[in-house]
Design an enzyme around this catalytic site. Structure first.
Site, PDB file in Angstrom:
ATOM      1  CB  VAL A   1      10.701  37.484  -4.711  1.00  0.00           C
ATOM      2  CG1 VAL A   1      11.119  38.227  -3.451  1.00  0.00           C
ATOM      3  CG2 VAL A   1      11.500  36.191  -4.887  1.00  0.00           C
TER       4      VAL A   1
ATOM      5  CB  SER B   1      26.493  33.711  -9.492  1.00  0.00           C
ATOM      6  OG  SER B   1      27.455  32.674  -9.452  1.00  0.00           O
TER       7      SER B   1
ATOM      8  CE1 TYR C   1      22.441  30.202  -8.222  1.00  0.00           C
ATOM      9  CE2 TYR C   1      24.497  30.026  -9.456  1.00  0.00           C
ATOM     10  CZ  TYR C   1      23.775  30.564  -8.407  1.00  0.00           C
ATOM     11  OH  TYR C   1      24.371  31.453  -7.556  1.00  0.00           O
ATOM     12  CB  ALA C   2      24.577  28.551 -15.617  1.00  0.00           C
ATOM     13  CB  ALA C   3      19.889  29.734 -17.824  1.00  0.00           C
ATOM     14  CB  SER C   4      18.536  31.996 -13.194  1.00  0.00           C
ATOM     15  OG  SER C   4      19.529  31.660 -12.229  1.00  0.00           O
ATOM     16  CE  LYS C   5      22.085  33.722  -8.897  1.00  0.00           C
ATOM     17  NZ  LYS C   5      21.493  34.742  -7.997  1.00  0.00           N
TER      18      LYS C   5
ATOM     19  CB  ILE D   1      30.866  33.244  -0.664  1.00  0.00           C
ATOM     20  CG1 ILE D   1      31.121  34.287  -1.771  1.00  0.00           C
ATOM     21  CG2 ILE D   1      30.890  33.874   0.716  1.00  0.00           C
ATOM     22  CD1 ILE D   1      32.428  35.019  -1.650  1.00  0.00           C
TER      23      ILE D   1
END
Length: 258
Positions: A70, A149, A162-166, A195
């Site tokens: 992707v 998320s 990760y935080a920036a991407s979400k 989860i």
């Protein structure tokens, strides 16, 4: 409008799931297949996809597998060109491909940033764009569900990319919802909390994980099953008047007091 008895009957529908070789993506393939959906499972690890198909699709040909990266526009375009040639137009797209790198901010590298942002954000953008083009050209309504998320709504340490991407994925969701509504394409975001999966069980059982548990009002971690209802809602006609919505499934974690 169809009755509520028909909302979750997905027979005759086609769903495309990215990141389908493991984790949430693999689980969502199972859930949608179980509702009678024809599923197109995308991932880079074709061997894992083949094993999944063999396990749950031994009776009919209701799962197609496609090798697709992707993060690579040519790979994504090739996949959708093949679907178009077969007149296999997805009614629903679930952007589930995602990665995370956990390390202190000052130790993170440019390659860490690129890996996370390319997969979590660029990948969803590329897939959504090709899917929307195909739906519009076919005059077919549809839905796109981006798996974001709660870390896109609040932050945690050592996972800045990760935080920036979400967070960006959530805003991308809203932008696409605005633009695609006139084409009867709905775009929503599902934001899981913590989860339990095979990959994180050890951490969640650790002292750090148990400390985290105390921050969740329901005093439990989520299970994969907890995501099934919200996913089916966003993919079905039950959410026909929902677009640009951000649905948190987190046991109340986001509303905990600071």
């Amino acid at each position: 409008m169809s009755s509520c008895d028909d909302w979750f009957d997905f027979r005759g529908k086609v769903a495309l799931v990215t990141g389908a070789s493991s984790g949430l993506g693999e689980h969502f393939v199972r859930v949608l297949h179980g509702r009678g959906t024809k599923v197109i499972a995308l991932a880079r690890r074709v061997g894992r996809l083949q094993a999944l198909k063999k396990e749950i699709d031994s009776v009919d040909a209701s799962i197609d597998i496609c090798a697709c990266d992707v993060t690579d526009s040519q790979s994504v375009q090739k996949t959708f060109a093949e679907l178009q040639s077969r007149q296999c137009i997805p009614h629903m797209v679930i952007n589930c491909a995602g990665v995370a790198v956990s390390k202190p901010f000052v130790d993170q590298t440019e390659s860490d940033w690129d890996q996370v942002l390319d997969t979590n954000l660029k990948g969803a953008w590329l897939v959504s764009q090709e899917a929307a083009k195909l739906m519009i050209a076919s005059n077919q309504a549809g839905s796109i569900t981006n798996i974001a998320s709660i870390i896109g709504l609040r932050v945690a340490g050592a996972i800045a990319p990760y935080a920036a991407s979400k967070a960006a994925l959530i805003h991308l969701t809203k932008s696409l919802a605005l633009e695609l509504a006139k084409h009867q394409i709905r775009v929503n975001a599902l934001c899981p909390g913590y989860i339990q999966t095979d990959l994180n069980q050890a951490f969640l059982a650790s002292a750090a994980g148990q400390k985290l548990l105390q921050r969740i009002p329901q005093k439990r971690f989520g299970s994969l099953k907890d995501l099934e209802g919200p996913l089916l809602l966003l993919c079905s006609d039950a959410s026909a008047f929902m677009t640009g919505s951000v649905v948190a499934v987190d046991g109340g974690h986001l509303v905990n007091s600071l």
